[in-house]
Design a protein around this motif. Structure first.
Motif, PDB file in Angstrom:
ATOM      1  N   ASP A  87       5.849 -10.641   5.598  1.00  6.85           N
ATOM      2  CA  ASP A  87       5.716 -10.645   4.136  1.00  6.85           C
ATOM      3  C   ASP A  87       4.290 -10.249   3.745  1.00  6.85           C
ATOM      4  OD1 ASP A  87       8.328 -11.601   3.732  1.00  6.85           O
ATOM      5  OD2 ASP A  87       7.676 -13.701   3.782  1.00  6.85           O
ATOM      6  N   PHE A  88       3.340 -10.886   4.392  1.00  5.43           N
ATOM      7  CA  PHE A  88       1.923 -10.634   4.109  1.00  5.43           C
ATOM      8  C   PHE A  88       1.581  -9.169   4.352  1.00  5.43           C
ATOM      9  CE2 PHE A  88      -2.455 -10.218   5.422  1.00  5.43           C
ATOM     10  CZ  PHE A  88      -3.164 -10.986   4.509  1.00  5.43           C
ATOM     11  N   ASP A  89       1.973  -8.663   5.515  1.00 11.57           N
ATOM     12  CA  ASP A  89       1.628  -7.294   5.887  1.00 11.57           C
ATOM     13  C   ASP A  89       2.282  -6.280   4.947  1.00 11.57           C
ATOM     14  OD1 ASP A  89       0.107  -8.233   7.982  1.00 11.57           O
ATOM     15  OD2 ASP A  89       1.659  -7.917   9.498  1.00 11.57           O
ATOM     16  N   THR A  90       3.530  -6.538   4.560  1.00 12.81           N
ATOM     17  CA  THR A  90       4.237  -5.611   3.676  1.00 12.81           C
ATOM     18  C   THR A  90       3.580  -5.537   2.309  1.00 12.81           C
ATOM     19  OG1 THR A  90       6.358  -5.925   4.790  1.00 12.81           O
ATOM     20  CG2 THR A  90       6.430  -5.111   2.531  1.00 12.81           C
ATOM     21  N   LEU A  91       3.293  -6.686   1.724  1.00 12.18           N
ATOM     22  CA  LEU A  91       2.677  -6.682   0.399  1.00 12.18           C
ATOM     23  C   LEU A  91       1.289  -6.074   0.427  1.00 12.18           C
ATOM     24  CD1 LEU A  91       5.093  -8.475  -0.452  1.00 12.18           C
ATOM     25  CD2 LEU A  91       3.493  -9.648  -1.967  1.00 12.18           C
ATOM     26  N   LEU A  92       0.521  -6.390   1.450  1.00 17.63           N
ATOM     27  CA  LEU A  92      -0.819  -5.824   1.551  1.00 17.63           C
ATOM     28  C   LEU A  92      -0.753  -4.302   1.704  1.00 17.63           C
ATOM     29  CD1 LEU A  92      -3.697  -7.057   1.555  1.00 17.63           C
ATOM     30  CD2 LEU A  92      -3.667  -6.781   4.039  1.00 17.63           C
ATOM     31  N   SER A  93       0.210  -3.823   2.473  1.00 13.94           N
ATOM     32  CA  SER A  93       0.341  -2.393   2.710  1.00 13.94           C
ATOM     33  C   SER A  93       0.741  -1.646   1.443  1.00 13.94           C
ATOM     34  CB  SER A  93       1.380  -2.145   3.814  1.00 13.94           C
ATOM     35  OG  SER A  93       1.531  -0.770   4.060  1.00 13.94           O
ATOM     36  N   VAL A  94       1.724  -2.184   0.721  1.00  9.51           N
ATOM     37  CA  VAL A  94       2.219  -1.495  -0.478  1.00  9.51           C
ATOM     38  C   VAL A  94       1.259  -1.673  -1.651  1.00  9.51           C
ATOM     39  CG1 VAL A  94       4.093  -1.335  -2.162  1.00  9.51           C
ATOM     40  CG2 VAL A  94       4.617  -1.757   0.248  1.00  9.51           C
ATOM     41  N   ASN A  95       0.845  -2.899  -1.899  1.00 12.32           N
ATOM     42  CA  ASN A  95       0.117  -3.215  -3.130  1.00 12.32           C
ATOM     43  C   ASN A  95      -1.370  -2.905  -3.082  1.00 12.32           C
ATOM     44  OD1 ASN A  95       2.608  -4.205  -3.798  1.00 12.32           O
ATOM     45  ND2 ASN A  95       1.953  -6.307  -4.155  1.00 12.32           N
ATOM     46  N   VAL A  96      -1.948  -2.865  -1.882  1.00 13.40           N
ATOM     47  CA  VAL A  96      -3.396  -2.663  -1.784  1.00 13.40           C
ATOM     48  C   VAL A  96      -3.752  -1.429  -0.957  1.00 13.40           C
ATOM     49  CG1 VAL A  96      -5.599  -3.696  -1.122  1.00 13.40           C
ATOM     50  CG2 VAL A  96      -3.769  -5.151  -2.010  1.00 13.40           C
ATOM     51  N   ARG A  97      -3.301  -1.388   0.280  1.00 14.91           N
ATOM     52  CA  ARG A  97      -3.705  -0.296   1.170  1.00 14.91           C
ATOM     53  C   ARG A  97      -3.297   1.063   0.616  1.00 14.91           C
ATOM     54  NH1 ARG A  97      -1.793   2.536   5.832  1.00 14.91           N
ATOM     55  NH2 ARG A  97      -3.457   2.918   7.353  1.00 14.91           N
ATOM     56  N   SER A  98      -2.091   1.162   0.085  1.00 17.15           N
ATOM     57  CA  SER A  98      -1.632   2.451  -0.435  1.00 17.15           C
ATOM     58  C   SER A  98      -2.459   2.883  -1.642  1.00 17.15           C
ATOM     59  CB  SER A  98      -0.153   2.385  -0.811  1.00 17.15           C
ATOM     60  OG  SER A  98       0.060   1.588  -1.963  1.00 17.15           O
ATOM     61  N   VAL A  99      -2.863   1.915  -2.469  1.00 13.81           N
ATOM     62  CA  VAL A  99      -3.687   2.235  -3.643  1.00 13.81           C
ATOM     63  C   VAL A  99      -5.064   2.739  -3.197  1.00 13.81           C
ATOM     64  CG1 VAL A  99      -4.824   1.259  -5.679  1.00 13.81           C
ATOM     65  CG2 VAL A  99      -2.474   0.587  -5.108  1.00 13.81           C
ATOM     66  N   PHE A 100      -5.650   2.048  -2.250  1.00 19.06           N
ATOM     67  CA  PHE A 100      -6.953   2.470  -1.719  1.00 19.06           C
ATOM     68  C   PHE A 100      -6.888   3.881  -1.144  1.00 19.06           C
ATOM     69  CE2 PHE A 100      -9.268   2.872   2.341  1.00 19.06           C
ATOM     70  CZ  PHE A 100     -10.564   2.962   1.852  1.00 19.06           C
ATOM     71  N   ARG A 101      -5.869   4.163  -0.346  1.00 19.70           N
ATOM     72  CA  ARG A 101      -5.823   5.437   0.362  1.00 19.70           C
ATOM     73  C   ARG A 101      -5.485   6.593  -0.582  1.00 19.70           C
ATOM     74  NH1 ARG A 101      -2.248   6.291   4.052  1.00 19.70           N
ATOM     75  NH2 ARG A 101      -3.598   7.532   5.391  1.00 19.70           N
ATOM     76  N   LEU A 102      -4.573   6.362  -1.528  1.00 16.75           N
ATOM     77  CA  LEU A 102      -4.235   7.432  -2.470  1.00 16.75           C
ATOM     78  C   LEU A 102      -5.409   7.691  -3.421  1.00 16.75           C
ATOM     79  CD1 LEU A 102      -2.249   9.492  -3.493  1.00 16.75           C
ATOM     80  CD2 LEU A 102      -1.133   7.693  -4.851  1.00 16.75           C
ATOM     81  N   THR A 103      -6.073   6.634  -3.832  1.00 15.45           N
ATOM     82  CA  THR A 103      -7.252   6.803  -4.687  1.00 15.45           C
ATOM     83  C   THR A 103      -8.325   7.609  -3.967  1.00 15.45           C
ATOM     84  OG1 THR A 103      -6.824   4.743  -5.884  1.00 15.45           O
ATOM     85  CG2 THR A 103      -9.095   5.563  -5.887  1.00 15.45           C
ATOM     86  N   ARG A 104      -8.571   7.280  -2.722  1.00 18.33           N
ATOM     87  CA  ARG A 104      -9.588   7.996  -1.938  1.00 18.33           C
ATOM     88  C   ARG A 104      -9.244   9.484  -1.815  1.00 18.33           C
ATOM     89  NH1 ARG A 104     -10.374   5.783   4.006  1.00 18.33           N
ATOM     90  NH2 ARG A 104      -8.293   6.714   4.147  1.00 18.33           N
ATOM     91  N   ALA A 105      -7.961   9.785  -1.613  1.00 13.54           N
ATOM     92  CA  ALA A 105      -7.545  11.186  -1.496  1.00 13.54           C
ATOM     93  C   ALA A 105      -7.639  11.924  -2.825  1.00 13.54           C
ATOM     94  CB  ALA A 105      -6.119  11.253  -0.953  1.00 13.54           C
ATOM     95  N   ALA A 106      -7.391  11.214  -3.919  1.00 12.66           N
ATOM     96  CA  ALA A 106      -7.359  11.861  -5.232  1.00 12.66           C
ATOM     97  C   ALA A 106      -8.738  12.040  -5.847  1.00 12.66           C
ATOM     98  CB  ALA A 106      -6.485  11.038  -6.180  1.00 12.66           C
ATOM     99  N   THR A 114      -2.896  -9.860  -3.606  1.00 12.27           N
ATOM    100  CA  THR A 114      -2.908  -8.396  -3.633  1.00 12.27           C
ATOM    101  C   THR A 114      -3.262  -7.868  -5.018  1.00 12.27           C
ATOM    102  OG1 THR A 114      -0.524  -8.153  -4.105  1.00 12.27           O
ATOM    103  CG2 THR A 114      -1.190  -8.280  -1.792  1.00 12.27           C
ATOM    104  N   LYS A 115      -2.771  -8.528  -6.054  1.00 15.96           N
ATOM    105  CA  LYS A 115      -3.072  -8.058  -7.408  1.00 15.96           C
ATOM    106  C   LYS A 115      -4.503  -8.403  -7.808  1.00 15.96           C
ATOM    107  CE  LYS A 115       0.706  -5.908  -8.227  1.00 15.96           C
ATOM    108  NZ  LYS A 115       0.697  -4.433  -8.385  1.00 15.96           N
ATOM    109  N   GLY A 116      -5.016  -9.514  -7.266  1.00 12.78           N
ATOM    110  CA  GLY A 116      -6.428  -9.807  -7.475  1.00 12.78           C
ATOM    111  C   GLY A 116      -7.305  -8.748  -6.837  1.00 12.78           C
ATOM    112  N   ALA A 117      -6.873  -8.245  -5.684  1.00  8.61           N
ATOM    113  CA  ALA A 117      -7.607  -7.161  -5.030  1.00  8.61           C
ATOM    114  C   ALA A 117      -7.619  -5.916  -5.903  1.00  8.61           C
ATOM    115  CB  ALA A 117      -6.984  -6.857  -3.668  1.00  8.61           C
ATOM    116  N   ILE A 118      -6.504  -5.629  -6.563  1.00 11.08           N
ATOM    117  CA  ILE A 118      -6.440  -4.457  -7.443  1.00 11.08           C
ATOM    118  C   ILE A 118      -7.351  -4.632  -8.650  1.00 11.08           C
ATOM    119  CG2 ILE A 118      -4.931  -3.123  -8.971  1.00 11.08           C
ATOM    120  CD1 ILE A 118      -4.647  -2.585  -5.926  1.00 11.08           C
TER     121      ILE A 118
END
Length: 263
Positions: free
Chosen positions: A116-135, A167-171
């Motif tokens: 659960d932890f890994d899934t939410l962190l991957s979708v809600n935080v890691r994906s945002v970080f990586r897409l933002t960095r690419a964009a 995860t949302k606090g991280a965002i």
């Protein structure tokens, strides 16, 4: 010039500018709910949009070549490059990134698994970080903007949402940090923090409650307006933060919560 005449002239100029510049946007989590409404509102405002989702339902958004659906899992390693590459290949520029894809989990921490932890962190935080960095290199070129979908859960404590809230606090904090980091390059970064939104997303989560009706009653009681938000109400705030009317706003977390935070 009269105020109403000025407003009409300004609206016409803004409309021509959007059309002439062919502003473009990427929206993740676009197949349903808030993301779908954001795509439709941006399209109506004259943007060309790459709509990204892991659900095949995203293909329903295809429209006249101005909305290009992309079936992709935002957590995949290749996703950021593929998504940004697609918008640049299709439209030649990127002006707006809306990081909306996310997962919800309402579960006591003692029942929350590592998966659960890994899934939410991957979708809600890691994906945002990586897409933002690419964009970002492309957004710097256009002096564009980023709008993230956070949550009231990232601003206040809510029982049984420890991992989701984290995860949302991280965002929330990523939004503030990037707003400072990117201000000199002319890139604005903001977020919306919705309260409870009436979507399939929340309806599916509520089915897992022991007493869904009682759970809904508590949710409504916690929102002073006495109802859940509609996806379009949140989408309007996102599109506002993405547009010229919010040119002086960066680093802001805009609560769209029916008064929840004000209690």
């Amino acid at each position: 010039m009269r105020a109403d005449a000025f407003d009409n002239t300004r609206a016409a100029i803004v409309g021509r500018t959007v059309h002439a510049m062919e502003l473009t946007a990427v929206v993740t989590g676009a197949a349903r709910g808030i993301g779908r409404c954001v795509v439709m509102r941006l399209r109506a405002a004259g943007y060309r949009v790459v709509a990204v989702d892991v659900s095949p339902a995203v293909s329903d958004l295809a429209e006249d070549g101005r909305v290009v659906p992309v079936l992709a899992d935002v957590t995949a390693d290749a996703a950021p490059g593929a998504v940004v590459g697609r918008v640049v290949a299709e439209f030649g520029r990127l002006d707006v990134l809306v990081n909306n894809a996310g997962r919800f989990l309402r579960r006591p921490i003692l029942s929350t698994t590592d998966d659960d932890f890994d899934t939410l962190l991957s979708v809600n935080v890691r994906s945002v970080f990586r897409l933002t960095r690419a964009a970002l290199p492309h957004l710097v070129e256009t002096r564009g903007c980023i709008v993230n979908t956070a949550s009231i859960s990232g601003l206040v404590g809510i029982a049984n949402q420890s991992v989701y809230a984290m995860t949302k606090g991280a965002i929330v904090q990523l939004t503030r940090q990037l707003a400072i980091e990117c201000a000199g390059a002319g890139v604005r970064v903001n977020a919306v923090a919705p309260g409870a939104v009436d979507t399939d997303f929340t309806a599916e989560a509520r089915k897992a409650d022991a007493d869904p009706a009682a759970s809904l009653a508590v949710t409504l009681a916690n929102h002073p307006i006495g109802r859940m938000l509609t996806p379009d109400e949140v989408a309007r705030a996102i599109v506002f933060l993405a547009g010229p009317e919010s040119a002086g706003i960066t680093g802001t977390i805009l609560s769209v919560d029916g008064g929840y935070i004000a209690r």
